[in-house]
Design an enzyme around this catalytic site. Sequence first.
Site, PDB file in Angstrom:
ATOM      1  N   ASP A 139       1.091  -1.243   0.191  1.00 46.30           N
ATOM      2  CA  ASP A 139       0.340   0.275  -0.155  1.00 46.30           C
ATOM      3  C   ASP A 139       1.440   1.024   0.141  1.00 46.30           C
ATOM      4  O   ASP A 139       1.392   1.773   0.818  1.00 46.30           O
ATOM      5  CB  ASP A 139      -1.359   0.433   1.413  1.00 46.30           C
ATOM      6  N   GLY A 171       1.353   4.702  -0.148  1.00 45.34           N
ATOM      7  CA  GLY A 171       0.268   5.940   0.116  1.00 45.34           C
ATOM      8  C   GLY A 171       1.487   7.189  -0.043  1.00 45.34           C
ATOM      9  O   GLY A 171       2.623   7.008   0.160  1.00 45.34           O
ATOM     10  N   THR A 177       2.270   9.193   2.671  1.00 43.74           N
ATOM     11  CA  THR A 177       3.461   9.526   3.573  1.00 43.74           C
ATOM     12  C   THR A 177       4.057   7.874   4.150  1.00 43.74           C
ATOM     13  O   THR A 177       5.083   8.332   4.630  1.00 43.74           O
ATOM     14  CB  THR A 177       2.580   9.653   4.964  1.00 43.74           C
ATOM     15  N   ASN A 178       3.320   6.988   4.586  1.00 43.27           N
ATOM     16  CA  ASN A 178       4.062   5.436   4.289  1.00 43.27           C
ATOM     17  C   ASN A 178       4.063   4.982   2.980  1.00 43.27           C
ATOM     18  O   ASN A 178       2.998   4.826   2.578  1.00 43.27           O
ATOM     19  CB  ASN A 178       3.455   5.278   5.405  1.00 43.27           C
ATOM     20  N   ASP A 237      -6.204   3.254  -3.200  1.00 37.85           N
ATOM     21  CA  ASP A 237      -6.724   3.015  -2.257  1.00 37.85           C
ATOM     22  C   ASP A 237      -7.913   2.982  -1.460  1.00 37.85           C
ATOM     23  O   ASP A 237      -8.847   1.983  -0.379  1.00 37.85           O
ATOM     24  CB  ASP A 237      -5.663   3.708  -0.604  1.00 37.85           C
ATOM     25  N   THR A 264      -2.974  10.796   5.077  1.00 41.02           N
ATOM     26  CA  THR A 264      -2.322  12.377   4.467  1.00 41.02           C
ATOM     27  C   THR A 264      -3.798  13.158   4.282  1.00 41.02           C
ATOM     28  O   THR A 264      -3.270  14.612   4.666  1.00 41.02           O
ATOM     29  CB  THR A 264      -1.352  12.177   3.636  1.00 41.02           C
TER      30      THR A 264
END
Length: 255
Positions: A6, A8, A10-11, A109, A132
Amino acid sequence: MLLVVDAGNTNIVFGVYDGDSLIATWRMATQQNKTADEIGSFLLELMRRWNIEKEQIDDIIIASVVPSIMYPLEHCMRKYLEKNALIVNETMDLGIKVQLDSPKEVGADRLVNAAVAYELYGGPLVIIDFGTATTFCAVDSSGNYLGGAICPGIKVSVNALYQNAAKLPLIELVQPQEVIGRNTVAAMQSGVILGYTGQVEYLTKKFKEQIGEAKVIATGGLARMIASDTDAIDVVDPQLTLKGLHLLYRKNAAK
């Protein structure tokens, strides 16, 4: 074993499924200048610590909302795990029907979360992801993905206050003791945490006016904190996206 990814804003979250069991999860910061070798070194080292050999990874599925990370991420999988990843998109079998003006615009997502939430709970549904961005998605009783709302994430809002207001500090995100803060930090915690709780209650109320009484599912890092102070959220599932990737792999791997 199945590697789910996944990616994203931010991570990047990695998970390993052995059959239907999620046996390991790891995360790394999303940095758009990361190379395939850096991602591969991170991933192989953590797999080694969990006693997972690369030869045990039979397949890979990726959902990403960061286009610039996709080349190094896919190249990493080919170079280090010798596999081509299945990439989540709006054309695959989601188990739901995307009813948007431009389906290509919706984040992968959000599709993953909506697909697995509908599989697990049926509809109507409101799915909230505290990432985020804080996203609200609506699925009706017939499995139609209707769209939703996108708001600045909680951490994004806190960072914006810190960066743009000279006298406001960067605060820890903890549940405030009372709504009327007696100092700057307490006042900011009240405004941010309780303010977002109010946002959840209002938007879920308005969503339900349109789609009918719905179950509200929340995921993301701050979901439990927000859910602890409101009855608007029915289920908190921190692993919702990884579960969704596992589901979509099973639906689409042989196609």
